[in-house]
Design an enzyme around this catalytic site. Structure first.
Site, PDB file in Angstrom:
ATOM      1  CB  CYS A 108       1.550 -14.056   6.402  1.00 41.05           C
ATOM      2  SG  CYS A 108       0.560 -12.575   6.611  1.00 41.05           S
ATOM      3  CG  HIS A 241       1.877 -15.229   2.235  1.00 44.15           C
ATOM      4  ND1 HIS A 241       0.513 -15.322   2.412  1.00 44.15           N
ATOM      5  CD2 HIS A 241       2.239 -14.008   2.730  1.00 44.15           C
ATOM      6  CE1 HIS A 241       0.065 -14.220   2.987  1.00 44.15           C
ATOM      7  NE2 HIS A 241       1.090 -13.404   3.195  1.00 44.15           N
ATOM      8  CG  ASN A 271      -1.575 -10.915   2.759  1.00 45.69           C
ATOM      9  OD1 ASN A 271      -1.871 -11.957   3.315  1.00 45.69           O
ATOM     10  ND2 ASN A 271      -0.453 -10.259   3.012  1.00 45.69           N
TER      11      ASN A 271
HETATM   12  N1  COA Z   1      -3.347   4.161  -3.885  1.00 43.77           N
HETATM   13  C1  COA Z   1      -2.758   5.146  -4.581  1.00 43.77           C
HETATM   14  N2  COA Z   1      -1.548   5.610  -4.282  1.00 43.77           N
HETATM   15  C2  COA Z   1      -0.902   5.071  -3.254  1.00 43.77           C
HETATM   16  C3  COA Z   1      -1.471   4.040  -2.466  1.00 43.77           C
HETATM   17  C4  COA Z   1      -2.752   3.576  -2.820  1.00 43.77           C
HETATM   18  N3  COA Z   1      -3.373   2.594  -2.154  1.00 43.77           N
HETATM   19  N4  COA Z   1      -0.595   3.684  -1.492  1.00 43.77           N
HETATM   20  C5  COA Z   1       0.486   4.456  -1.642  1.00 43.77           C
HETATM   21  N5  COA Z   1       0.297   5.299  -2.701  1.00 43.77           N
HETATM   22  C6  COA Z   1       1.223   6.307  -3.222  1.00 43.77           C
HETATM   23  C7  COA Z   1       2.190   6.768  -2.186  1.00 43.77           C
HETATM   24  O1  COA Z   1       1.658   7.832  -1.423  1.00 43.77           O
HETATM   25  C8  COA Z   1       3.348   7.227  -3.037  1.00 43.77           C
HETATM   26  O2  COA Z   1       3.058   8.474  -3.586  1.00 43.77           O
HETATM   27  P1  COA Z   1       4.229   9.558  -3.802  1.00 43.77           P
HETATM   28  O3  COA Z   1       5.183   8.937  -4.779  1.00 43.77           O
HETATM   29  O4  COA Z   1       3.493  10.745  -4.340  1.00 43.77           O
HETATM   30  O5  COA Z   1       4.831   9.762  -2.459  1.00 43.77           O
HETATM   31  C9  COA Z   1       3.346   6.217  -4.190  1.00 43.77           C
HETATM   32  O6  COA Z   1       2.009   5.690  -4.238  1.00 43.77           O
HETATM   33  C10 COA Z   1       4.326   5.094  -4.003  1.00 43.77           C
HETATM   34  O7  COA Z   1       4.147   4.564  -2.707  1.00 43.77           O
HETATM   35  P2  COA Z   1       5.065   3.426  -2.176  1.00 43.77           P
HETATM   36  O8  COA Z   1       4.718   3.135  -0.751  1.00 43.77           O
HETATM   37  O9  COA Z   1       6.489   3.766  -2.499  1.00 43.77           O
HETATM   38  O10 COA Z   1       4.611   2.213  -3.103  1.00 43.77           O
HETATM   39  P3  COA Z   1       5.251   0.809  -3.274  1.00 43.77           P
HETATM   40  O11 COA Z   1       5.623   0.609  -4.687  1.00 43.77           O
HETATM   41  O12 COA Z   1       6.282   0.477  -2.230  1.00 43.77           O
HETATM   42  O13 COA Z   1       4.003  -0.138  -3.002  1.00 43.77           O
HETATM   43  C11 COA Z   1       3.079  -1.606  -1.358  1.00 43.77           C
HETATM   44  C12 COA Z   1       3.402  -0.159  -1.711  1.00 43.77           C
HETATM   45  C13 COA Z   1       2.451  -1.631   0.037  1.00 43.77           C
HETATM   46  C14 COA Z   1       2.087  -2.154  -2.372  1.00 43.77           C
HETATM   47  C15 COA Z   1       4.388  -2.452  -1.401  1.00 43.77           C
HETATM   48  O14 COA Z   1       5.405  -1.795  -0.688  1.00 43.77           O
HETATM   49  C16 COA Z   1       4.185  -3.833  -0.842  1.00 43.77           C
HETATM   50  O15 COA Z   1       3.413  -4.615  -1.355  1.00 43.77           O
HETATM   51  N6  COA Z   1       4.913  -4.185   0.240  1.00 43.77           N
HETATM   52  C17 COA Z   1       4.742  -5.482   0.852  1.00 43.77           C
HETATM   53  C18 COA Z   1       3.510  -5.462   1.734  1.00 43.77           C
HETATM   54  C19 COA Z   1       3.105  -6.835   2.180  1.00 43.77           C
HETATM   55  O16 COA Z   1       3.108  -7.762   1.421  1.00 43.77           O
HETATM   56  N7  COA Z   1       2.704  -6.957   3.470  1.00 43.77           N
HETATM   57  C20 COA Z   1       2.259  -8.189   4.031  1.00 43.77           C
HETATM   58  C21 COA Z   1       3.381  -9.164   4.154  1.00 43.77           C
HETATM   59  S1  COA Z   1       2.833 -10.671   4.794  1.00 43.77           S
END
Ligand code: COA
Length: 314
Positions: A108, A241, A271
């Site tokens: 990215c 980004h 993204n």
């Molecule tokens: N819809 C609904 N629930 C979801 C879900 C979705 N799409 N994805 C995960 N969950 C749930 C999980 O299972 C978890 O449930 P639990 O509490 O019962 O276990 C809860 O939501 C929290 O999940 P978690 O992974 O802790 O969420 P988060 O706040 O870390 O958000 C991302 C997840 C992926 C949005 C976040 O970590 C993120 O944006 N990271 C950066 C990713 C990125 O930018 N990648 C590219 C970089 S170039």
């Protein structure tokens, strides 16, 4: 180095959060509050090549140049249908350019790495007009049966033409080998002397990536602003980004900056990997938001873990 033309292209199909919730255990409330994304564009009827060619032609038109005026093409791409040749070579033929082409994959962060490479070519006198095209189709990497990654990404292409002159005030690139938090392995042919490797769609540890993204971007922005001897008051816009609204908000909070200085289009496109900054740049350019002499900070991060930032005068 100066940007003299921009272009972009998005697939026609807009996939809303509600559409995803028809086949994934997710919902609009979760996706928009955790990521800021309402919809993303996904390639269905058109191809990544067609989008890339359209974006390049728009950039040429915007720069008032002919394809024959381009003397180097840098294509930033993570994945496309061809392993070889590079996508840049195919785009070159379609737009009618006659020049060397190279593909780079800095995930990215690709646009910033391409800008750095372009600046070096221009400074060395090896080129006059360089076409940078960021062409991305992450929809072909994610597991569409999992809600973890498929909700985050969108397809698209962004292009920029850079030339000599102007004022690239500072540039900083950083890479640390951190593969586990974010990777995608391509399925390769079986060879009779080796065992068949297992293929996995995109693997991501969202929390680790989130932290690395925020830390890298804050560090890179501080470094390029210091190197350019500019203060926050002098910066018109920070183009970050478009990975996650919360990542951008955390960076903005750290800097104590105003919301309007952090333009966003993640809500519409998700993204789009390395295409996210050039697509945003093109939208702002066409809307007349970028005034001559405006100072911009660009900052990107992604798999690797790689990141980069620059301060650029428009
Ligand atoms: N819809 C609904 N629930 C979801 C879900 C979705 N799409 N994805 C995960 N969950 C749930 C999980 O299972 C978890 O449930 P639990 O509490 O019962 O276990 C809860 O939501 C929290 O999940 P978690 O992974 O802790 O969420 P988060 O706040 O870390 O958000 C991302 C997840 C992926 C949005 C976040 O970590 C993120 O944006 N990271 C950066 C990713 C990125 O930018 N990648 C590219 C970089 S170039």
């Amino acid at each position: 180095m100066k940007i003299i033309g921009t272009g972009s292209a998005l697939p026609s199909l807009a996939v809303t959060n509600e559409m995803l919730s028809e086949f994934l255990d997710t919902n609009n409330e979760w996706i928009s509050s955790r990521t800021g994304i309402s919809q993303r564009r996904i390639i269905s009827t058109e191809s990544l090549l067609e989008l890339s060619v359209y974006a390049c032609n728009k950039a040429l038109e915007n720069a008032k140049l002919n394809a024959k005026d381009i003397d180097f093409i840098i294509c930033s791409n993570v994945v496309n249908h061809y392993v070889t040749p590079g996508l840049g070579c195919i785009i070159q033929g379609k737009i009618g350019a006659v020049c060397p082409c190279i593909d780079l994959n800095s995930a990215c962060s690709g646009f910033i790495y391409a800008m750095d490479m372009a600046a070096s070519y221009l400074d060395a006198g090896k080129a006059t007009n360089i076409l940078i095209v960021c062409a991305e189709e992450p929809s072909k990497m994610v597991d569409w049966s999992s809600r973890d990654t498929s909700i985050l990404f969108g397809d698209g292409a962004g292009a920029a033409i850079v030339t000599k002159g102007g004022n690239l005030k500072s540039m900083y690139l950083a890479t640390t080998s951190a593969v586990e938090p974010l990777y995608y392995q391509r399925e390769l042919e079986f060879n009779p002397y080796n065992k068949k490797e297992e293929f996995k769609p995109l693997v991501m540890n969202g929390k680790d990536v989130y932290k690395m993204a925020v830390n890298a971007s804050i560090q890179d922005i501080s470094k390029v602003m210091q190197d350019a001897h500019v203060t926050q008051n002098e910066i018109s816009f920070y183009l970050i980004h478009q990975a996650n609204m919360r990542i951008m908000d955390t960076i903005r909070d750290y800097l104590g900056e105003k919301e309007e200085k952090f333009p966003k289009n993640i809500q519409k496109y998700g993204n789009t990997c390395s295409a996210s900054i050039p697509i945003l740049l093109d939208e702002m350019n066409r809307e007349g938001q970028l005034k001559e002499g405006a100072l911009l900070v660009l900052s990107a991060f992604g798999a690797g873990f790689s990141s980069g930032a620059c301060v650029l005068e428009w």
